[in-house]
Design a protein around this motif. Structure first.
Motif, mmCIF file in Angstrom:
data_model
loop_
_atom_site.group_PDB
_atom_site.id
_atom_site.type_symbol
_atom_site.label_atom_id
_atom_site.label_comp_id
_atom_site.label_asym_id
_atom_site.label_seq_id
_atom_site.Cartn_x
_atom_site.Cartn_y
_atom_site.Cartn_z
ATOM 1 N N GLY A 15 0.205 -19.969 2.392
ATOM 2 C CA GLY A 15 1.043 -20.358 1.251
ATOM 3 C C GLY A 15 1.934 -21.520 1.644
ATOM 4 N N GLY A 17 4.163 -23.683 0.155
ATOM 5 C CA GLY A 17 5.091 -24.092 -0.897
ATOM 6 C C GLY A 17 6.458 -24.428 -0.323
ATOM 7 N N TYR A 18 7.506 -24.144 -1.098
ATOM 8 C CA TYR A 18 8.877 -24.453 -0.697
ATOM 9 C C TYR A 18 9.256 -23.774 0.617
ATOM 10 C CZ TYR A 18 9.935 -26.639 -5.168
ATOM 11 O OH TYR A 18 9.946 -27.487 -6.247
ATOM 12 N N VAL A 19 8.661 -22.607 0.891
ATOM 13 C CA VAL A 19 8.967 -21.881 2.119
ATOM 14 C C VAL A 19 7.958 -22.219 3.218
ATOM 15 C CG1 VAL A 19 9.000 -19.555 3.126
ATOM 16 C CG2 VAL A 19 10.208 -20.017 0.999
ATOM 17 N N ASP A 38 -3.951 -22.460 2.149
ATOM 18 C CA ASP A 38 -3.503 -22.325 0.760
ATOM 19 C C ASP A 38 -4.737 -22.267 -0.127
ATOM 20 O OD1 ASP A 38 -0.459 -23.108 -0.592
ATOM 21 O OD2 ASP A 38 -2.201 -23.032 -1.932
ATOM 22 N N ARG A 43 -3.454 -29.364 -3.378
ATOM 23 C CA ARG A 43 -2.303 -29.360 -2.463
ATOM 24 C C ARG A 43 -2.777 -29.592 -1.022
ATOM 25 N NH1 ARG A 43 3.178 -25.977 -2.856
ATOM 26 N NH2 ARG A 43 3.123 -27.124 -4.777
ATOM 27 N N THR A 90 6.196 -14.245 -5.017
ATOM 28 C CA THR A 90 6.435 -12.866 -5.453
ATOM 29 C C THR A 90 7.195 -12.937 -6.782
ATOM 30 O OG1 THR A 90 8.320 -12.910 -3.936
ATOM 31 C CG2 THR A 90 6.411 -11.651 -3.231
ATOM 32 N N SER A 104 -3.511 -10.512 -2.224
ATOM 33 C CA SER A 104 -4.661 -11.390 -1.968
ATOM 34 C C SER A 104 -4.491 -12.137 -0.641
ATOM 35 C CB SER A 104 -4.942 -12.341 -3.128
ATOM 36 O OG SER A 104 -3.857 -13.178 -3.322
ATOM 37 N N SER A 123 7.609 -13.516 2.345
ATOM 38 C CA SER A 123 7.867 -13.507 0.896
ATOM 39 C C SER A 123 8.989 -12.527 0.590
ATOM 40 C CB SER A 123 6.614 -13.065 0.134
ATOM 41 O OG SER A 123 5.550 -13.951 0.359
ATOM 42 N N THR A 124 9.819 -12.874 -0.376
ATOM 43 C CA THR A 124 10.902 -11.962 -0.783
ATOM 44 C C THR A 124 10.307 -10.806 -1.567
ATOM 45 O OG1 THR A 124 12.334 -13.862 -0.981
ATOM 46 C CG2 THR A 124 13.065 -11.839 -2.068
ATOM 47 N N PRO A 161 16.567 -25.136 -0.675
ATOM 48 C CA PRO A 161 16.067 -26.492 -0.910
ATOM 49 C C PRO A 161 17.192 -27.448 -1.281
ATOM 50 C CG PRO A 161 14.658 -24.881 -1.987
ATOM 51 C CD PRO A 161 15.855 -24.129 -1.476
ATOM 52 N N LYS A 210 17.539 -9.641 2.387
ATOM 53 C CA LYS A 210 17.335 -10.742 1.433
ATOM 54 C C LYS A 210 17.805 -10.346 0.034
ATOM 55 C CE LYS A 210 15.684 -14.588 -0.106
ATOM 56 N NZ LYS A 210 16.181 -15.879 0.327
ATOM 57 N N HIS A 264 13.505 -19.599 -8.219
ATOM 58 C CA HIS A 264 12.550 -18.526 -7.959
ATOM 59 C C HIS A 264 13.250 -17.290 -7.399
ATOM 60 C CE1 HIS A 264 8.834 -16.632 -7.216
ATOM 61 N NE2 HIS A 264 8.779 -16.846 -5.924
ATOM 62 N N ARG A 336 11.682 -23.895 -12.142
ATOM 63 C CA ARG A 336 11.348 -22.487 -12.374
ATOM 64 C C ARG A 336 12.580 -21.720 -12.842
ATOM 65 N NH1 ARG A 336 8.260 -21.037 -6.867
ATOM 66 N NH2 ARG A 336 9.953 -22.314 -6.063
HETATM 67 N N1 LIG Z 1 11.786 -21.442 -2.896
HETATM 68 C C1 LIG Z 1 12.809 -20.914 -2.259
HETATM 69 O O1 LIG Z 1 13.872 -21.530 -2.191
HETATM 70 C C2 LIG Z 1 12.694 -19.577 -1.551
HETATM 71 C C3 LIG Z 1 13.727 -19.193 -0.692
HETATM 72 C C4 LIG Z 1 13.627 -17.983 -0.017
HETATM 73 C C5 LIG Z 1 12.527 -17.165 -0.242
HETATM 74 N N2 LIG Z 1 11.537 -17.540 -1.098
HETATM 75 C C6 LIG Z 1 10.408 -16.638 -1.254
HETATM 76 O O2 LIG Z 1 9.293 -17.162 -0.524
HETATM 77 C C7 LIG Z 1 8.065 -16.845 -1.197
HETATM 78 C C8 LIG Z 1 7.304 -18.129 -1.473
HETATM 79 O O3 LIG Z 1 8.067 -18.913 -2.368
HETATM 80 P P1 LIG Z 1 7.837 -20.475 -2.545
HETATM 81 O O4 LIG Z 1 9.025 -20.974 -3.292
HETATM 82 O O5 LIG Z 1 7.465 -21.104 -1.251
HETATM 83 O O6 LIG Z 1 6.555 -20.474 -3.490
HETATM 84 P P2 LIG Z 1 5.696 -21.742 -3.957
HETATM 85 O O7 LIG Z 1 5.170 -21.410 -5.313
HETATM 86 O O8 LIG Z 1 6.452 -22.997 -3.745
HETATM 87 O O9 LIG Z 1 4.474 -21.774 -2.922
HETATM 88 C C9 LIG Z 1 3.590 -20.746 -2.776
HETATM 89 C C10 LIG Z 1 2.268 -21.295 -2.270
HETATM 90 O O10 LIG Z 1 1.422 -20.180 -2.031
HETATM 91 C C11 LIG Z 1 0.117 -20.521 -2.451
HETATM 92 N N3 LIG Z 1 -0.640 -19.285 -2.636
HETATM 93 C C12 LIG Z 1 -0.610 -18.399 -3.660
HETATM 94 N N4 LIG Z 1 -1.425 -17.366 -3.399
HETATM 95 C C13 LIG Z 1 -1.983 -17.594 -2.193
HETATM 96 C C14 LIG Z 1 -2.898 -16.882 -1.398
HETATM 97 N N5 LIG Z 1 -3.393 -15.701 -1.782
HETATM 98 N N6 LIG Z 1 -3.264 -17.412 -0.217
HETATM 99 C C15 LIG Z 1 -2.760 -18.607 0.196
HETATM 100 N N7 LIG Z 1 -1.884 -19.324 -0.523
HETATM 101 C C16 LIG Z 1 -1.487 -18.816 -1.705
HETATM 102 C C17 LIG Z 1 0.328 -21.346 -3.686
HETATM 103 O O11 LIG Z 1 -0.825 -22.135 -3.983
HETATM 104 C C18 LIG Z 1 1.542 -22.191 -3.279
HETATM 105 O O12 LIG Z 1 1.156 -23.389 -2.651
HETATM 106 C C19 LIG Z 1 8.466 -16.074 -2.431
HETATM 107 O O13 LIG Z 1 8.433 -14.703 -2.152
HETATM 108 C C20 LIG Z 1 9.903 -16.496 -2.661
HETATM 109 O O14 LIG Z 1 10.638 -15.515 -3.365
HETATM 110 C C21 LIG Z 1 11.591 -18.737 -1.751
#
Ligand SMILES: NC(=O)c1ccc[n+]([C@@H]2O[C@H](COP(=O)([O-])OP(=O)(O)OC[C@H]3O[C@@H](n4cnc5c(N)ncnc54)[C@H](O)[C@@H]3O)[C@@H](O)[C@H]2O)c1
Length: 422
Positions: A15, A17-19, A38, A43, A90, A104, A123-124, A161, A210, A264, A336
């Motif tokens: 995954g 993303g932002y994390v 991913d 991406r 999540t 998944s 993930s949270t 972020p 968290k 999020h 979001r």
């Molecule tokens: N964004 C924040 O500031 C932040 C801060 C702390 C915690 N979190 C937590 O971290 C987790 C991720 O958040 P995020 O903001 O990075 O999400 P995001 O949507 O930015 O990124 C998630 C990534 O996961 C990928 N993905 C989805 N299902 C997948 C799979 N089965 N296998 C591989 N990749 C997959 C998506 O394509 C996407 O690129 C969440 O639980 C969120 O609550 C986020």
């Protein structure tokens, strides 16, 4: 299932993303060899070309680490990773925790799991997920046994972020493992990339950390939002109050009112906590009240907009309103759960003529219709009101004083010369 123990990659991130992407980039920067996995092919292609999908990682930072970092949609490569961190979404679906992405991801990791790998969920989620959801799926798809064959733990992500002071490396990282061996491996891994780790006894406690942090924010934001609305009625300037209160050097942490909560985490995580406590028949009363108050802020803002227009002998219908900032927080593009979306929708329902200006956001779609984007800061004269919903730093360059109509700032930013604040 092979019993391989020498790994090509120090870290696999599931995954990006932002994390996940900052974790991958920071780790590669510290000379760890990193694989990113991913399911989003476009991406993956962008990342491998050095094009970052998030603001917190610049294209040049990404390009600089590509010698140590490669992204893939081929899950079989996860078998080559010593440590695997899962950072998939999540969200809430129908107001319920949706762990389908975690499941998944656990399947992809489990199908490729090899002995001695270290699997960490970031993930949270609600307390119990690592033990009740992650491990059963890892075991089911791998045929291996957690604790005996592979190591597991949970570490909450604290990434903020856009925060220039507290970044990945200097923010202490809470870590946990399902047993002493897992914890030791996880500690070694994080201490190779982060200044300070904080050990908690179990994965449930780490998951709860968290939720405590974000519920604390959610509840305190609701408190200050409620006080802001009450202070308005009492003709007390809430900003004077907050600014004075925060000079107390102990026992007070300042929160500021705003148009609602977004992103999020803050609107979502307390729901994960409520879900868990409802399983034992108990609501988290603070969470429910905070949700009610924070969710009411968009309609409060629209009521204030209406009153302010009325004070100038105008009405919401056909008034031209320019929204400044639609992202849920400053200096990022993430929309979001942004309260701006609710506010724009409410204004459109009242037949206001709404446009937006946000240097980070290209499109806002409400009920399948694109909201008009103002492309420059020069055309403000035609508007009846500038409504500031996100305090992007760039807005400091706007000459608000030259605008003759109402500037309603819901963010209370010092650099915005407003005629009205929340
Ligand atoms: N964004 C924040 O500031 C932040 C801060 C702390 C915690 N979190 C937590 O971290 C987790 C991720 O958040 P995020 O903001 O990075 O999400 P995001 O949507 O930015 O990124 C998630 C990534 O996961 C990928 N993905 C989805 N299902 C997948 C799979 N089965 N296998 C591989 N990749 C997959 C998506 O394509 C996407 O690129 C969440 O639980 C969120 O609550 C986020």
């Amino acid at each position: 299932m092979s019993e391989e123990t020498s790994f090509i990659y120090d870290l696999g991130v599931v995954g990006l993303g932002y994390v996940g992407l900052p974790l991958a980039v920071e780790s590669a920067n510290r000379n760890l060899s990193v694989l990113g996995f991913d399911i989003d092919e476009s991406r993956i292609n962008d990342i491998n070309k050095g094009l970052s999908p998030i603001e917190d990682v610049s294209d040049s930072e990404l390009a600089d680490v590509l010698k140590n970092f490669t992204a893939t949609s081929d899950s079989s490569k996860l078998a080559n990773c010593n440590n695997v961190v899962i950072s998939v979404p999540t969200p809430l679906t129908d107001y319920q925790p949706d762990l389908s992405y975690v499941i998944s991801a656990a399947k992809a990791v489990g199908e490729n799991l090899v002995k001695n790998q270290v699997i960490i969920l970031e993930s949270t989620t609600y307390p119990g997920t690592t033990i009740e959801v992650l491990i059963p799926n890892l075991e089911k798809y791998s045929g291996l046994k957690a604790g005996d064959d592979f190591f597991v733990g949970y570490s909450p992500e604290r990434i903020d972020p856009g925060n220039q002071e507290w970044k990945f490396k200097n923010t202490p990282k809470v870590i946990s493992g399902i047993d002493a061996n897992s914890l030791e491996k996880i500690k070694i891994f994080y201490e190779s990339i982060i200044d300070e780790t904080v050990i908690v006894n179990g994965t449930k406690e780490a998951e709860m950390v968290k939720l405590l942090e974000n519920t604390y924010r959610h509840v305190n934001i609701a408190l200050i939002n409620e006080l802001a609305m009450l202070c308005k009625m009492l003709e007390i300037d809430i900003w004077e109050v907050v600014n004075a209160a925060k000079t107390k050097p102990f026992g007070f942490q300042s929160f500021t009112p705003g148009p609602g909560v977004g992103g999020h985490c803050i609107p979502v995580d307390p729901e994960y906590l409520s879900f868990k406590t409802r399983q034992i028949g108990k609501p988290v009363r603070f969470v429910e009240l905070a949700q009610e108050i924070n969710n009411s802020m968009p309609s409060y803002v629209v009521t204030r907009v209406s009153e302010l227009l009325n004070s100038k002998d105008k009405i919401l219908k056909n008034s031209k309103i320019l929204i400044l900032g639609v992202a849920y927080k400053k200096d990022i593009s993430d929309m979001r759960e942004s309260p701006a979306l609710d506010i724009i929708e409410l204004l459109i329902e009242k037949n206001s003529d709404v446009s937006f200006y946000d240097p980070f956001v290209d499109n806002v779609v409400i009920s399948d219709t694109n909201v008009t984007k103002e492309l420059s800061v020069g055309n403000f004269k035609n508007y009846d009101m500038l409504l500031v919903l996100t305090p992007h730093t760039q807005f400091a360059n706007i000459n608000f004083e030259a605008f003759e109509n109402i500037v309603f700032d819901t963010t209370g930013s010092k650099f915005i010369k407003s005629t009205e604040r929340i």
